[in-house]
Design an enzyme around this catalytic site. Sequence first.
Site, PDB file in Angstrom:
ATOM      1  N   HIS A 116       0.877  -1.164   0.000  1.00 21.78           N
ATOM      2  CA  HIS A 116       0.000   0.000   0.000  1.00 21.78           C
ATOM      3  C   HIS A 116       0.918   1.218   0.000  1.00 21.78           C
ATOM      4  CE1 HIS A 116      -2.829  -2.995   1.840  1.00 21.78           C
ATOM      5  NE2 HIS A 116      -3.565  -2.481   0.880  1.00 21.78           N
ATOM      6  N   ASP A 143       2.399   1.576   3.265  1.00 23.14           N
ATOM      7  CA  ASP A 143       3.402   0.566   3.634  1.00 23.14           C
ATOM      8  C   ASP A 143       4.761   1.062   3.147  1.00 23.14           C
ATOM      9  OD1 ASP A 143       1.497  -1.386   4.546  1.00 23.14           O
ATOM     10  OD2 ASP A 143       1.154  -2.011   2.463  1.00 23.14           O
ATOM     11  N   HIS A 187     -12.672 -12.861  -2.635  1.00 26.74           N
ATOM     12  CA  HIS A 187     -13.633 -11.868  -3.115  1.00 26.74           C
ATOM     13  C   HIS A 187     -14.591 -12.495  -4.133  1.00 26.74           C
ATOM     14  CE1 HIS A 187     -10.613  -8.371  -2.123  1.00 26.74           C
ATOM     15  NE2 HIS A 187     -10.906  -9.115  -1.077  1.00 26.74           N
ATOM     16  N   ASP A 242     -14.728 -11.461   4.988  1.00 25.86           N
ATOM     17  CA  ASP A 242     -13.536 -11.828   4.212  1.00 25.86           C
ATOM     18  C   ASP A 242     -12.551 -12.545   5.136  1.00 25.86           C
ATOM     19  OD1 ASP A 242     -11.515 -11.886   2.359  1.00 25.86           O
ATOM     20  OD2 ASP A 242     -11.248  -9.714   2.242  1.00 25.86           O
ATOM     21  N   ASP A 258      -2.794 -13.195  -0.604  1.00 22.13           N
ATOM     22  CA  ASP A 258      -3.356 -12.210   0.330  1.00 22.13           C
ATOM     23  C   ASP A 258      -3.994 -13.014   1.468  1.00 22.13           C
ATOM     24  OD1 ASP A 258      -4.077  -9.907   1.541  1.00 22.13           O
ATOM     25  OD2 ASP A 258      -5.384  -9.161  -0.042  1.00 22.13           O
TER      26      ASP A 258
HETATM   27  C1  XUL Z   1      -9.088  -6.252   0.974  1.00 16.41           C
HETATM   28  C2  XUL Z   1      -7.919  -6.633   0.218  1.00 16.41           C
HETATM   29  C3  XUL Z   1      -6.794  -5.663   0.216  1.00 16.41           C
HETATM   30  C4  XUL Z   1      -6.229  -5.424  -1.141  1.00 16.41           C
HETATM   31  C5  XUL Z   1      -5.122  -4.435  -1.214  1.00 16.41           C
HETATM   32  O1  XUL Z   1     -10.046  -7.210   1.073  1.00 16.41           O
HETATM   33  O2  XUL Z   1      -7.864  -7.705  -0.336  1.00 16.41           O
HETATM   34  O3  XUL Z   1      -5.780  -6.140   1.059  1.00 16.41           O
HETATM   35  O4  XUL Z   1      -5.738  -6.614  -1.645  1.00 16.41           O
HETATM   36  O5  XUL Z   1      -5.513  -3.162  -0.977  1.00 16.41           O
HETATM   37 MN    MN Z   2      -6.514  -8.578  -1.821  1.00 14.73          MN
END
Ligand code: XUL
Ligand code: MN
Length: 346
Positions: free
Chosen positions: A50, A53, A214, A249, A284
């Site tokens: 990010h 970060d 997602h 999530d 992630d």
């Molecule tokens: C949120 C997510 C974030 C993005 C990066 O659900 O996945 O970590 O991947 O901004």
């Molecule tokens: Mn992500």
Amino acid sequence: MPKPKYRFCFGPWNLSEGQDPYGPTTRPPQTFDWKLDQLKKLGFDAMMFHDDDAVPDIDAKSGTQIRKETRALKRKLNDAGVAPEMVAPRLWFSPMTIDGAYASNDPKCRKYAIERSLRCIDIAKDLGTDLLVLWLAREGTYLRESKNGRRSVDLLVDAFDKMLAHDKRIRLAIEPKPNEPMDHAYLPTIGHALAVAQLTRDPKRVGCLIESAHAILAGLDPADEIDFAMAFDKLWSLHLNDQNGLKFDQDKPFGSANLRVAFNQVRALERNGYGSRGEYVCFDVHPFRPTKVEHWLAHLDNSRRTFLRLVEKARSFNDKKAQGLIADRNYAALDQMVIEHLMGRG
Ligand code: XUL
Ligand code: MN
């Protein structure tokens, strides 16, 4: 198509401390340098960022200071032999993004979001990546009547256009997510991301990033999302993880909830040649909250191991036999063949 040798990536936030909405952290905070060391020790190839970060407390810093810190980070990454995969503006923390960022109802907040994104593009350029990831965390509604959906699409396109105009080389990868934190997001699926790309000033530079969790939250199979995005040559990054059903999530280790869904994602990546243009496989994933400090890296190592085992499984799958069963419409046998293959036989 040549079989790609996959390269792997994660972000500093994937070594998280265990905080959830109901309780505090369960592991002590660690420095960025420690995280970079762990990434190297695990043999990963790249790190994703990010903007804050890369440059902590970014909103309080001048352009000169941001540039100085970005260059210092670039040197650190070079010395470590770690590539920067992407940079993403964190547009969901600031008091200026409480009611959305690019599609906020407040013009001052929209301006903030765009300016911060342009700064983020400068960081990406200085770090040496042309990929900006946009997870549009607060672009949606808690209640439908609070925003005009049509106007929101126009505002998103306007913001993307400003980013594309700011830097002729930058590519935008939209990371869709259907809900959380919003009730409904404006760009919930890969279809939405790729459709909105067509409305921008340079559709060729607007693509997507698929996150397994997602897609599952949207009620979709991530393997289909991969095939769909890759049919357009638009899958520029990937957040593999897992998700147990339609709830918050979870960012579980890859394959942890549904090995077969993970297998099918790997098969989709294989058949489309993901990685052959330098794309990374990013995880992630987050440690489970009860994780002890000494097991802090396991979710990343395990995700990569599972991925590589599933690559072997995808490559050793008996396609000829499967095609015979498909031709005979014997899907019961095909189903069992997949199960036996994943269990180590067949
Ligand atoms: C949120 C997510 C974030 C993005 C990066 O659900 O996945 O970590 O991947 O901004
Ligand atoms: Mn992500």
